[in-house]
Scaffold this motif. Structure first.
Motif, PDB file in Angstrom:
ATOM      1  N   VAL A  29       1.956  -1.531 -12.518  1.00 53.92           N
ATOM      2  CA  VAL A  29       0.612  -1.932 -12.718  1.00 53.92           C
ATOM      3  C   VAL A  29      -0.394  -1.086 -12.007  1.00 53.92           C
ATOM      4  CG1 VAL A  29      -1.498  -3.652 -12.925  1.00 53.92           C
ATOM      5  CG2 VAL A  29       0.740  -4.247 -13.748  1.00 53.92           C
ATOM      6  N   ALA A  30      -0.310  -1.191 -10.948  1.00 52.68           N
ATOM      7  CA  ALA A  30      -1.184  -0.166  -9.749  1.00 52.68           C
ATOM      8  C   ALA A  30      -0.881   1.295  -9.814  1.00 52.68           C
ATOM      9  CB  ALA A  30      -0.657  -0.675  -8.409  1.00 52.68           C
ATOM     10  N   VAL A  31       0.455   1.600 -10.102  1.00 52.57           N
ATOM     11  CA  VAL A  31       0.371   2.935 -10.361  1.00 52.57           C
ATOM     12  C   VAL A  31       0.298   3.588 -11.676  1.00 52.57           C
ATOM     13  CG1 VAL A  31       2.227   5.096  -9.910  1.00 52.57           C
ATOM     14  CG2 VAL A  31       2.381   3.321  -8.566  1.00 52.57           C
ATOM     15  N   GLY A  32       0.447   2.776 -12.698  1.00 54.91           N
ATOM     16  CA  GLY A  32       0.110   3.266 -14.183  1.00 54.91           C
ATOM     17  C   GLY A  32      -1.353   3.149 -14.199  1.00 54.91           C
ATOM     18  N   ALA A  33      -2.079   2.210 -13.279  1.00 54.50           N
ATOM     19  CA  ALA A  33      -3.469   2.463 -13.653  1.00 54.50           C
ATOM     20  C   ALA A  33      -4.132   3.491 -12.636  1.00 54.50           C
ATOM     21  CB  ALA A  33      -4.069   1.215 -12.978  1.00 54.50           C
ATOM     22  N   SER A  34      -3.638   4.129 -12.018  1.00 48.32           N
ATOM     23  CA  SER A  34      -3.934   5.216 -11.238  1.00 48.32           C
ATOM     24  C   SER A  34      -3.647   6.585 -12.030  1.00 48.32           C
ATOM     25  CB  SER A  34      -3.190   5.440  -9.633  1.00 48.32           C
ATOM     26  OG  SER A  34      -1.771   5.910  -9.899  1.00 48.32           O
ATOM     27  N   LEU A  35      -2.542   6.596 -12.676  1.00 50.98           N
ATOM     28  CA  LEU A  35      -2.283   7.572 -13.606  1.00 50.98           C
ATOM     29  C   LEU A  35      -3.148   7.687 -14.802  1.00 50.98           C
ATOM     30  CD1 LEU A  35       1.825   7.572 -13.298  1.00 50.98           C
ATOM     31  CD2 LEU A  35       0.090   9.102 -11.988  1.00 50.98           C
TER      32      LEU A  35
ATOM     33  N   ALA B  67       2.775   1.145 -18.259  1.00 46.71           N
ATOM     34  CA  ALA B  67       1.466   0.495 -17.892  1.00 46.71           C
ATOM     35  C   ALA B  67       0.377   1.629 -17.920  1.00 46.71           C
ATOM     36  CB  ALA B  67       1.565   0.030 -16.304  1.00 46.71           C
ATOM     37  N   ARG B  68       0.723   2.963 -17.686  1.00 43.53           N
ATOM     38  CA  ARG B  68      -0.067   3.949 -17.848  1.00 43.53           C
ATOM     39  C   ARG B  68      -0.820   4.068 -19.239  1.00 43.53           C
ATOM     40  NH1 ARG B  68       2.865   9.427 -17.884  1.00 43.53           N
ATOM     41  NH2 ARG B  68       3.250   8.582 -19.901  1.00 43.53           N
TER      42      ARG B  68
ATOM     43  N   VAL C  94       0.794  -1.214   0.100  1.00 46.56           N
ATOM     44  CA  VAL C  94      -0.182  -0.006   0.120  1.00 46.56           C
ATOM     45  C   VAL C  94       1.021   1.443   0.129  1.00 46.56           C
ATOM     46  CG1 VAL C  94      -1.856   1.277   1.261  1.00 46.56           C
ATOM     47  CG2 VAL C  94      -1.913  -1.071   1.205  1.00 46.56           C
ATOM     48  N   LEU C  95       1.739   1.335   0.914  1.00 45.40           N
ATOM     49  CA  LEU C  95       2.909   2.428   1.086  1.00 45.40           C
ATOM     50  C   LEU C  95       3.376   2.618  -0.409  1.00 45.40           C
ATOM     51  CD1 LEU C  95       4.384   4.587   2.153  1.00 45.40           C
ATOM     52  CD2 LEU C  95       5.880   2.641   3.108  1.00 45.40           C
ATOM     53  N   ARG C  96       3.974   1.485  -1.059  1.00 48.35           N
ATOM     54  CA  ARG C  96       4.727   1.904  -2.369  1.00 48.35           C
ATOM     55  C   ARG C  96       3.912   2.302  -3.341  1.00 48.35           C
ATOM     56  NH1 ARG C  96       9.154  -2.019  -3.769  1.00 48.35           N
ATOM     57  NH2 ARG C  96      10.169  -2.873  -2.022  1.00 48.35           N
ATOM     58  N   PHE C  97       2.296   1.991  -3.266  1.00 45.32           N
ATOM     59  CA  PHE C  97       1.582   2.557  -4.046  1.00 45.32           C
ATOM     60  C   PHE C  97       1.416   4.164  -4.171  1.00 45.32           C
ATOM     61  CE2 PHE C  97      -2.887   4.429  -4.843  1.00 45.32           C
ATOM     62  CZ  PHE C  97      -2.898   4.111  -6.210  1.00 45.32           C
ATOM     63  N   PHE C  98       1.300   4.506  -2.983  1.00 50.19           N
ATOM     64  CA  PHE C  98       1.256   6.069  -2.327  1.00 50.19           C
ATOM     65  C   PHE C  98       2.611   6.859  -2.953  1.00 50.19           C
ATOM     66  CE2 PHE C  98      -2.046   4.768   0.454  1.00 50.19           C
ATOM     67  CZ  PHE C  98      -3.216   5.400  -0.386  1.00 50.19           C
ATOM     68  N   ALA C  99       3.657   6.103  -2.275  1.00 49.92           N
ATOM     69  CA  ALA C  99       4.926   6.842  -2.600  1.00 49.92           C
ATOM     70  C   ALA C  99       5.212   6.947  -4.078  1.00 49.92           C
ATOM     71  CB  ALA C  99       6.163   5.973  -1.986  1.00 49.92           C
ATOM     72  N   PHE C 100       5.152   5.736  -5.008  1.00 42.79           N
ATOM     73  CA  PHE C 100       5.414   5.910  -6.313  1.00 42.79           C
ATOM     74  C   PHE C 100       4.442   6.552  -7.163  1.00 42.79           C
ATOM     75  CE2 PHE C 100       8.323   2.250  -5.283  1.00 42.79           C
ATOM     76  CZ  PHE C 100       9.461   2.682  -5.763  1.00 42.79           C
ATOM     77  N   HIS C 101       3.129   6.700  -6.761  1.00 38.95           N
ATOM     78  CA  HIS C 101       2.279   7.428  -7.526  1.00 38.95           C
ATOM     79  C   HIS C 101       2.759   9.038  -7.230  1.00 38.95           C
ATOM     80  CE1 HIS C 101      -1.254  10.155  -7.304  1.00 38.95           C
ATOM     81  NE2 HIS C 101      -1.533   9.532  -8.348  1.00 38.95           N
ATOM     82  N   ASP C 102       2.855   9.329  -6.119  1.00 43.12           N
ATOM     83  CA  ASP C 102       3.383  10.633  -5.773  1.00 43.12           C
ATOM     84  C   ASP C 102       4.712  11.266  -6.314  1.00 43.12           C
ATOM     85  OD1 ASP C 102       0.826  10.801  -4.699  1.00 43.12           O
ATOM     86  OD2 ASP C 102       1.453  11.075  -2.760  1.00 43.12           O
ATOM     87  N   ARG C 103       5.668  10.346  -6.424  1.00 43.19           N
ATOM     88  CA  ARG C 103       7.086  10.473  -6.179  1.00 43.19           C
ATOM     89  C   ARG C 103       7.946   9.867  -7.002  1.00 43.19           C
ATOM     90  NH1 ARG C 103       8.895  12.718  -0.318  1.00 43.19           N
ATOM     91  NH2 ARG C 103       7.420  14.250  -0.131  1.00 43.19           N
ATOM     92  N   TYR C 104       7.417   9.105  -8.126  1.00 45.47           N
ATOM     93  CA  TYR C 104       8.162   8.091  -9.012  1.00 45.47           C
ATOM     94  C   TYR C 104       9.244   8.613  -9.720  1.00 45.47           C
ATOM     95  CZ  TYR C 104       5.774   8.913 -13.441  1.00 45.47           C
ATOM     96  OH  TYR C 104       5.365   9.501 -14.693  1.00 45.47           O
TER      97      TYR C 104
END
Length: 356
Positions: free
Chosen positions: A300-306, A349-350, A228-238
């Motif tokens: 996959v997860a961060v790409g989907a959110s973006l 992925a995005r 879960v943490l990785r999802f937020f951290a990479f979404h915001d700051r990858y």
């Protein structure tokens, strides 16, 4: 001259790092130590409680050492301050010794306050004090009980003036006595608060649990929360990721813990994304195995959110053939924690979701 400059650099670096660390030393009686645990003035993180592993003979050996006046190693703790609980000490190294003392010399109420302790310790396997084998604390003579309760225990306490990264490093270095905590379990100790609580809550979200597949043991060691943490951290700051995942996640957790007002936005983003992913990957985000590889998951997860941020009306589809593209695969296998590969797998992925 060059050697002199090197020496100066060494001294300056040493002094700089030493200024980040601040300690106090205390002597507490066994009685006071147990009382503070009961009153939550000494906090035992749930991540530590589930690691209580000493058997009865090893616990008994500690009791024997204290009764005989044999020195035992210092307990190591860290200071935490909050408006709700005031100043607390949190155990960094010494969990087994502390819980052994509560198990043996604590009252039933004091034992029950620490959820891993059910029955009082009954002394076993002693060779020097053979006469107390088989006894509980309450069965000892009163003067022997008092002797144990009055024994001093040395405690070294890291003050809250020390910075968070230093605290993280010390938790890892002093994480001994048969306990091996994951990096996320250490974060749970260092950064306790509403952000860590949110990670725990979201790790149980049904859509997340549907798509993230882990071995049973990994579901209990903080790995779900780290995903879960990785999802937020990479979404915001990858885009600013360098190369150390541990430091990257620590820095983000420290920042997020101070910006918890964004919690509602984070939760909404998370739930929208994983509800979408549960429809795209009903059998889980997996490749050739039945588990979810972490780098594959990040992409996959961060790409989907973006993708959903670019196109909020994007419809889920089970036909995500881009996951088989060689360029994406190359970005999730091998030496995957380079900045270019992180950016590549997330952005591939995005674009894959947007073009499906």
């Amino acid at each position: 001259m060059e050697k002199s400059m090197d020496s100066t650099t060494i001294r300056e670096e040493l002094q700089h790092q030493r200024r980040k660390v601040d300690f106090d030393n205390y002597d507490l009686t066994v009685d006071e130590l147990i009382r503070r645990v009961f009153l939550k003035r000494i906090e035992i993180s749930p991540s530590y409680q589930r690691q209580f592993r000493w058997d009865s003979e090893r616990q008994s050996s500690l009791i024997e050492s204290l009764l005989l006046g044999i020195p035992v190693p210092n307990l190591f703790m860290a200071t935490n301050s909050s408006e709700d609980m005031g100043v607390q000490w949190e155990i960094v190294d010494g969990l087994q010794r502390t819980l052994s003392l509560v198990s043996f010399a604590g009252t039933e109420e004091q034992r029950q306050s620490v959820k891993v302790l059910d029955k009082p310790l009954r002394i076993q396997g002693l060779q020097k004090l053979e006469s107390i084998n088989g006894l509980t604390f309450d069965e000892l003579p009163i003067d022997v009980q008092q002797l144990l309760l009055d024994r001093p225990v040395k405690i070294t306490v890291l003050n809250d003036k020390s910075d968070k990264q230093v605290r993280f490093d010390l938790f890892e270095r002093l994480n001994t006595g048969g306990i091996t905590l994951t990096a996320q379990e250490v974060r749970e100790c260092i950064f306790r608060g509403k952000f860590i609580d949110m990670l725990q809550d979201l790790s149980q979200y049904p859509s997340f649990k549907q798509v993230v597949k882990l071995p049973k043991a990994k579901e209990k060691d903080g790995t779900l929360q780290e995903y879960v943490l990785r999802f937020f951290a990479f979404h915001d700051r990858y885009f600013s990721f360098d190369h150390s995942v541990k430091d990257f996640l620590n820095e983000y957790t420290d920042w997020a813990s101070s910006n918890i007002k964004q919690a509602n936005q984070w939760e909404r983003l998370f739930k929208i994304t994983f509800d979408f992913l549960a429809k795209c990957f009903p059998d889980g985000i997996t490749r050739s195995r039945s588990t979810t590889p972490v780098n594959y998951y990040e992409g996959v997860a961060v790409g989907a959110s973006l993708a959903l941020e670019r196109n909020p009306s994007l419809q889920p589809s089970t036909h995500q053939n881009w996951t088989k593209d060689q360029e994406f695969i190359n970005a999730v296998i091998g030496a995957t924690n380079s900045a270019p590969k992180v950016r590549r797998r997330i952005e591939w992925a995005r674009d894959g979701f947007l073009n499906s």
